[in-house]
Enzyme design. Structure first.
Site, PDB file in Angstrom:
ATOM      1  N   ASN A 108     -13.938   9.025  -1.188  1.00  0.00           N
ATOM      2  CA  ASN A 108     -14.557   7.742  -1.738  1.00  0.00           C
ATOM      3  C   ASN A 108     -14.525   6.497  -0.722  1.00  0.00           C
ATOM      4  O   ASN A 108     -13.112   6.490  -0.564  1.00  0.00           O
ATOM      5  CB  ASN A 108     -14.216   7.537  -2.802  1.00  0.00           C
ATOM      6  CG  ASN A 108     -14.332   8.588  -4.033  1.00  0.00           C
ATOM      7  OD1 ASN A 108     -15.466   9.630  -3.909  1.00  0.00           O
ATOM      8  ND2 ASN A 108     -13.663   8.866  -5.097  1.00  0.00           N
TER       9      ASN A 108
ATOM     10  N   GLN B 295      -9.511  13.052  -0.853  1.00  0.00           N
ATOM     11  CA  GLN B 295      -8.755  13.716  -1.987  1.00  0.00           C
ATOM     12  C   GLN B 295      -9.201  15.390  -1.854  1.00  0.00           C
ATOM     13  O   GLN B 295     -10.237  15.543  -1.415  1.00  0.00           O
ATOM     14  CB  GLN B 295      -9.029  12.897  -3.158  1.00  0.00           C
ATOM     15  CG  GLN B 295      -8.655  11.767  -3.411  1.00  0.00           C
ATOM     16  CD  GLN B 295      -8.787  11.002  -4.791  1.00  0.00           C
ATOM     17  OE1 GLN B 295      -8.185  11.549  -5.727  1.00  0.00           O
ATOM     18  NE2 GLN B 295      -9.668  10.186  -4.918  1.00  0.00           N
TER      19      GLN B 295
ATOM     20  N   CYS C 146       0.539   3.482   3.219  1.00  0.00           N
ATOM     21  CA  CYS C 146       1.360   3.090   4.389  1.00  0.00           C
ATOM     22  C   CYS C 146       2.720   3.615   4.609  1.00  0.00           C
ATOM     23  O   CYS C 146       3.457   3.609   3.666  1.00  0.00           O
ATOM     24  CB  CYS C 146       1.350   1.617   4.705  1.00  0.00           C
ATOM     25  SG  CYS C 146      -0.394   0.787   5.032  1.00  0.00           S
TER      26      CYS C 146
ATOM     27  N   HIS D   1      -6.811   2.078   1.895  1.00  0.00           N
ATOM     28  CA  HIS D   1      -6.266   2.598   3.055  1.00  0.00           C
ATOM     29  C   HIS D   1      -7.036   4.058   3.311  1.00  0.00           C
ATOM     30  O   HIS D   1      -7.688   4.506   2.224  1.00  0.00           O
ATOM     31  CB  HIS D   1      -4.754   3.232   2.765  1.00  0.00           C
ATOM     32  CG  HIS D   1      -4.196   3.579   3.946  1.00  0.00           C
ATOM     33  ND1 HIS D   1      -3.312   2.955   4.664  1.00  0.00           N
ATOM     34  CD2 HIS D   1      -4.313   4.789   4.577  1.00  0.00           C
ATOM     35  CE1 HIS D   1      -2.624   3.646   5.877  1.00  0.00           C
ATOM     36  NE2 HIS D   1      -3.458   4.715   5.754  1.00  0.00           N
TER      37      HIS D   1
ATOM     38  N   CYS E  15       0.792  -1.246  -0.079  1.00  0.00           N
ATOM     39  CA  CYS E  15      -0.105  -0.027  -0.052  1.00  0.00           C
ATOM     40  C   CYS E  15       0.842   1.259   0.040  1.00  0.00           C
ATOM     41  O   CYS E  15       1.714   1.509   0.957  1.00  0.00           O
ATOM     42  CB  CYS E  15      -1.220  -0.060   1.294  1.00  0.00           C
ATOM     43  SG  CYS E  15      -2.024   1.472   1.342  1.00  0.00           S
TER      44      CYS E  15
ATOM     45  N   HIS F  17      -8.487   7.095   3.310  1.00  0.00           N
ATOM     46  CA  HIS F  17      -7.992   8.553   2.668  1.00  0.00           C
ATOM     47  C   HIS F  17      -8.982   9.160   1.969  1.00  0.00           C
ATOM     48  O   HIS F  17      -9.989   8.562   1.674  1.00  0.00           O
ATOM     49  CB  HIS F  17      -6.702   8.318   1.763  1.00  0.00           C
ATOM     50  CG  HIS F  17      -6.894   7.590   0.453  1.00  0.00           C
ATOM     51  ND1 HIS F  17      -7.522   6.295   0.358  1.00  0.00           N
ATOM     52  CD2 HIS F  17      -7.025   8.387  -0.818  1.00  0.00           C
ATOM     53  CE1 HIS F  17      -7.760   6.132  -0.953  1.00  0.00           C
ATOM     54  NE2 HIS F  17      -7.629   7.399  -1.549  1.00  0.00           N
TER      55      HIS F  17
END
Length: 352
Positions: free
Chosen positions: A169, A184, A73, A180, A70, A182
């Site tokens: 999203n 935007q 990470c 992960h 990922c 997150h």
């Protein structure tokens, strides 16, 4: 809050946000990365009076890597973030908009072509790969709000940027490419169609401010899901999605930077409560889109009222709402769930 700015191997900006003053982000990015892609093309649709971005380089973006690979990470060979972090923001490696412009040829007909200038950033809510926004502590969620405020203010000042959009999203059903936790941020070179439509409606509204009048009416009604001193979360009367919640600050402000410290702190527990209600509705992890509606940089800014729109495409435990003919082709939504019933079901979820 401590704010640390550094850069990745290809020159993209990386910003760490920490509650501790002693946070160490001296680690550097050791990767050998290819050159950054050119900005997308913007093509004008004269029939819809809208701009469409064509970003061919996004076809090669990272898609559902393993947890070990990922890129969000921290501190491993393929990571975008070289050191452990609380909240981190960096320029997207595969942006829809950027200032790295090239040569753009006109395509003929009635469609104008121009560079897709702007900026796209990734906001990592936590370094914990298995977390979600709903599992954050109030303090961690408030730090995310501080990052949103910081980035909104900075991106709004960039030349050519007309609107800043913070969003998340979540879930495979939504089409995420990285699991992960997150979000935007898009800094658009134009005012988006939905924002323009809402602000034009506000300009036609007779009486007070349209958004404030909607909030005042909903605060007294049956569609409230949760509320505190500074915020109210409600299902809108004309909800487009089976389970859709709007979260409004009681004080009318244009954007996240304009929120007071008290309002920022009060948002976190209310929003986390709403997210947990959504997850508790069917006992499954709900896919959703969370979208901050902020005032554009200049367009009818005086009419705007900051609010967050949260919606899921899941309409039942094993059923999704697909945007098919009516919604996708005509923009005419048909909702399968009565908004008052959706609000009642969300209120009845036990989150403790």
């Amino acid at each position: 809050m401590k704010r640390t700015i550094t850069h990745l191997a290809d020159g993209r900006e990386l910003i760490y946000f920490d509650r501790r003053d002693d946070a160490d982000h001296s680690a550097t990015d050791p990767r050998d990365l290819p050159p950054r892609p050119l900005a997308s093309e913007l093509r004008y649709d004269p029939l819809m009076d809208e701009w469409v971005a064509v970003a061919r380089h996004r076809q090669t973006r990272t898609h559902l890597p393993s947890a070990e690979e990922c890129p969000l990470c921290p501190a491993h060979p393929g990571s975008e973030i070289p050191s452990p972090y609380e909240v981190a923001v960096f320029e997207n490696r595969f942006p829809s908009f950027s200032f790295n412009t090239g040569t753009y040829e006109q395509v003929g007909g009635l469609s104008e072509v121009r560079p897709g200038i702007g900026r796209c950033e990734v906001v990592c809510f936590t370094s914990d790969h298995n977390a979600s926004f709903s599992s954050l502590s109030d303090e961690q969620a408030e730090l995310v709000v501080e990052a949103w405020a910081d980035r909104t203010a900075e991106l709004s000042s960039l030349p050519g940027v007309e609107q800043v959009f913070c969003f998340e999203n979540r879930g495979a059903e939504i089409g995420i490419t990285l699991p992960h936790p997150h979000g935007q941020i898009y800094a658009y070179p134009y005012v988006t169609p939905r924002t323009r439509q809402m602000l034009d409606a506000a300009a036609r509204h007779r009486g007070g401010n349209l958004f404030a009048d909607v909030l005042a009416a909903e605060r007294r009604g049956p569609r409230v899901v949760a509320a505190n001193e500074h915020w109210t979360a409600f299902v809108p009367a004309a909800a487009r999605y089976p389970f859709e919640v709007h979260v409004y600050p009681h004080r009318r402000v244009p954007d996240i930077p304009a929120l007071s410290p008290e309002e920022r702190a009060a948002f976190a527990p209310l929003y986390i409560d709403v997210l947990r209600r959504l997850d508790g509705l069917f006992g499954v992890v709900m896919p959703y889109v969370a979208a901050w509606h902020q005032a554009p940089v200049t367009y009818r800014r005086d009419l705007a009222h900051l609010h967050l729109q949260l919606f899921t495409i899941r309409r039942a435990p094993n059923k999704l709402k697909y945007l098919a003919g009516s919604e996708s082709a005509m923009g005419a939504f048909v909702n399968d769930v009565l908004p008052e019933e959706a609000a009642r079901l969300l209120r009845e979820v036990v989150t403790a």
